[in-house]
Write a protein that holds these residues in place. Sequence first.
Motif, PDB file in Angstrom:
ATOM      1  N   LYS A   7      57.483 -32.939  32.841  1.00 42.07           N
ATOM      2  CA  LYS A   7      58.128 -32.434  31.631  1.00 42.07           C
ATOM      3  C   LYS A   7      57.232 -31.447  30.894  1.00 42.07           C
ATOM      4  O   LYS A   7      57.709 -30.447  30.365  1.00 42.07           O
ATOM      5  CB  LYS A   7      58.511 -33.583  30.707  1.00 42.07           C
ATOM      6  N   ALA A  11      58.261 -27.684  30.175  1.00 37.56           N
ATOM      7  CA  ALA A  11      58.212 -27.094  28.832  1.00 37.56           C
ATOM      8  C   ALA A  11      57.363 -25.831  28.837  1.00 37.56           C
ATOM      9  O   ALA A  11      57.733 -24.814  28.232  1.00 37.56           O
ATOM     10  CB  ALA A  11      57.647 -28.110  27.836  1.00 37.56           C
ATOM     11  N   HIS A  14      59.329 -23.002  30.582  1.00 37.10           N
ATOM     12  CA  HIS A  14      60.380 -22.463  29.708  1.00 37.10           C
ATOM     13  C   HIS A  14      59.767 -21.600  28.602  1.00 37.10           C
ATOM     14  O   HIS A  14      60.315 -20.555  28.254  1.00 37.10           O
ATOM     15  CB  HIS A  14      61.215 -23.588  29.091  1.00 37.10           C
ATOM     16  N   ASP A  19      62.374 -19.018  27.032  1.00 39.03           N
ATOM     17  CA  ASP A  19      63.465 -19.920  26.697  1.00 39.03           C
ATOM     18  C   ASP A  19      62.931 -20.965  25.709  1.00 39.03           C
ATOM     19  O   ASP A  19      62.626 -22.096  26.064  1.00 39.03           O
ATOM     20  CB  ASP A  19      63.990 -20.589  27.965  1.00 39.03           C
ATOM     21  N   LYS A  21      64.324 -22.528  23.184  1.00 35.84           N
ATOM     22  CA  LYS A  21      65.182 -23.682  22.874  1.00 35.84           C
ATOM     23  C   LYS A  21      64.906 -24.828  23.849  1.00 35.84           C
ATOM     24  O   LYS A  21      64.729 -25.973  23.436  1.00 35.84           O
ATOM     25  CB  LYS A  21      66.652 -23.263  22.938  1.00 35.84           C
ATOM     26  N   SER A  22      64.857 -24.522  25.127  1.00 32.05           N
ATOM     27  CA  SER A  22      64.575 -25.556  26.125  1.00 32.05           C
ATOM     28  C   SER A  22      63.139 -26.056  26.007  1.00 32.05           C
ATOM     29  O   SER A  22      62.889 -27.252  26.156  1.00 32.05           O
ATOM     30  CB  SER A  22      64.813 -25.014  27.537  1.00 32.05           C
ATOM     31  N   ALA A  25      63.009 -28.487  23.204  1.00 35.78           N
ATOM     32  CA  ALA A  25      63.678 -29.740  23.556  1.00 35.78           C
ATOM     33  C   ALA A  25      62.762 -30.626  24.407  1.00 35.78           C
ATOM     34  O   ALA A  25      62.632 -31.824  24.140  1.00 35.78           O
ATOM     35  CB  ALA A  25      64.980 -29.446  24.292  1.00 35.78           C
ATOM     36  N   TYR A  26      62.124 -30.041  25.413  1.00 34.35           N
ATOM     37  CA  TYR A  26      61.192 -30.810  26.245  1.00 34.35           C
ATOM     38  C   TYR A  26      60.000 -31.301  25.421  1.00 34.35           C
ATOM     39  O   TYR A  26      59.573 -32.442  25.561  1.00 34.35           O
ATOM     40  CB  TYR A  26      60.680 -29.962  27.411  1.00 34.35           C
TER      41      TYR A  26
END
Length: 77
Positions: A7, A11, A14, A19, A21-22, A25-26
Amino acid sequence: MDNAQEKIEAARRHYEKGDFKSARAYAKQLIDDDTLTEEAKREARKILRATGIDPISTGVFVITFCLLAYLIIKYIF
């Protein structure tokens, strides 16, 4: 490679790709994970700080907006 390390790598990928947003989130998932090492949590916090809202630019925007509103009220009304 364990799940938490995957993860963190996801992250980071991304984030490097743009990216945000992703990546956020991670990173949020990783901070809530109690099994993570402190170094991994530090990396997740670093990603969150890098993709968060900049308080200086927000302050400049608010000051500029207030000045513009003042000038409009003073000279138009």
